[in-house]
Design an enzyme around this catalytic site. Structure first.
Site, PDB file in Angstrom:
ATOM      1  N   ASN A 109      42.961  36.325  33.570  1.00  0.00           N
ATOM      2  CA  ASN A 109      44.437  35.830  34.239  1.00  0.00           C
ATOM      3  C   ASN A 109      45.235  34.928  32.961  1.00  0.00           C
ATOM      4  O   ASN A 109      44.338  34.299  32.095  1.00  0.00           O
ATOM      5  CB  ASN A 109      44.260  35.163  35.536  1.00  0.00           C
ATOM      6  CG  ASN A 109      45.578  34.590  35.950  1.00  0.00           C
ATOM      7  OD1 ASN A 109      46.575  35.320  36.007  1.00  0.00           O
ATOM      8  ND2 ASN A 109      45.681  33.356  36.438  1.00  0.00           N
ATOM      9  N   HIS A 111      47.549  31.525  32.918  1.00  0.00           N
ATOM     10  CA  HIS A 111      48.184  30.531  33.556  1.00  0.00           C
ATOM     11  C   HIS A 111      49.163  29.630  32.748  1.00  0.00           C
ATOM     12  O   HIS A 111      48.452  29.029  31.429  1.00  0.00           O
ATOM     13  CB  HIS A 111      47.254  29.847  34.323  1.00  0.00           C
ATOM     14  CG  HIS A 111      47.896  28.876  35.389  1.00  0.00           C
ATOM     15  ND1 HIS A 111      48.543  29.024  36.569  1.00  0.00           N
ATOM     16  CD2 HIS A 111      47.920  27.455  35.123  1.00  0.00           C
ATOM     17  CE1 HIS A 111      49.076  27.969  36.839  1.00  0.00           C
ATOM     18  NE2 HIS A 111      48.578  27.082  36.378  1.00  0.00           N
TER      19      HIS A 111
HETATM   20  C1  GRF Z   1      53.791  33.648  33.073  1.00  0.00           C
HETATM   21  O1  GRF Z   1      54.337  32.373  33.063  1.00  0.00           O
HETATM   22  C2  GRF Z   1      52.302  33.645  33.510  1.00  0.00           C
HETATM   23  O2  GRF Z   1      51.632  32.672  33.083  1.00  0.00           O
HETATM   24  C3  GRF Z   1      52.153  33.260  34.861  1.00  0.00           C
HETATM   25  O3  GRF Z   1      53.349  34.017  35.453  1.00  0.00           O
HETATM   26  C4  GRF Z   1      54.271  34.334  34.427  1.00  0.00           C
HETATM   27  C5  GRF Z   1      54.597  35.876  34.075  1.00  0.00           C
HETATM   28  O4  GRF Z   1      55.554  36.150  33.229  1.00  0.00           O
HETATM   29  N1  GRF Z   1      50.821  33.737  35.450  1.00  0.00           N
HETATM   30  P1  GRF Z   1      55.757  37.410  32.806  1.00  0.00           P
HETATM   31  O5  GRF Z   1      55.995  38.378  34.004  1.00  0.00           O
HETATM   32  O6  GRF Z   1      54.334  37.807  32.011  1.00  0.00           O
HETATM   33  O7  GRF Z   1      56.879  37.496  31.873  1.00  0.00           O
END
Ligand code: GRF
Length: 217
Positions: A109, A111
């Protein structure tokens, strides 16, 4: 060497998916995306996948009686496409313990904070409210607890005076797009050893570069 087969789970914009697509477009990158699964049919990220000729699937959670039955449907899609590593990329669903255990050490994942600080959906707001001078992003192995698990890659960015959630999120996102492909590459190259709650990374040539915020002039 065969490329590691990725199943990417999304719910929305898909900019991290796009970063992975761009990395996988390089034939020397040791991974490929075999399937993109979204729990939302209107996720913009699905367009990125289709434009790249990658198989997509929509599994809408509304159609399932509970979390695990939804996860089992996603699992069946992933297995059917031969996925070996699950990449959560803005996937806005908590996974059941059944799914996390079934894919133990094979779910990653990203974050937008330096974990273990600022878990949860409002990580940017938390960093600003705490007056943190550095924040960043973390790619980690997924455990049942939200935003927890062995840390693979982190990048730090300054939190600048006057930042709001959007400006901080944009600065962090630039680094997310570098860190996620790097983490996948490290796993695919066999450079990651999971030891309980931590990951040991075999990364020759690491430097002791540092970042201080506010910067020293
Ligand atoms: C990102 O900021 C990621 O860290 C978080 O959700 C957001 C997803 O953005 N888990 P994207 O859909 O990849 O543009």
């Amino acid at each position: 060497m065969p490329r590691l087969k990725l199943g990417v789970l999304i719910s929305g914009r898909g900019s991290n998916l796009q970063a992975l697509i761009a990395s996988c477009a390089d034939p020397s990158f040791p991974a490929e995306i075999v399937i993109v699964v979204s729990n939302k049919s209107d996720a913009k990220g699905l367009d990125h996948a289709r434009a790249a000729g990658i198989a997509t699937a929509v599994v809408e959670h509304g159609g399932y009686r509970n979390r695990e039955s939804f996860d089992r449907a996603v699992h069946d899609v992933l297995v059917g496409e031969g996925a070996e590593l699950v990449c959560l990329a803005g996937f806005m669903r908590l996974l059941s313990s059944w799914f996390v255990e079934t894919w133990h050490d094979r779910i990653v994942n990203i974050h937008p904070s330096l974990l273990p600080s600022f878990k949860g959906i409002d990580a940017h707001a938390q960093a600003i409210a705490a007056g943190a001078k550095l924040s960043g992003c973390t790619v980690h192995i997924v455990r049942a607890e939200m935003d927890a698990g062995p840390i693979l890659v982190q990048a730090a960015v300054p939190v600048l005076p006057g930042d709001d959630e959007d400006s901080l999120a944009a600065r962090i996102l630039t680094m997310e797009h570098k860190c996620y492909p790097l983490a996948v590459k490290l796993i695919a190259e066999g450079r990651v050893q999971i030891d309980g709650d931590t990951a040991i990374i075999d990364m020759p040539g690491d430097t002791d570069d540092h970042i201080i915020s506010p910067s020293v002039r």
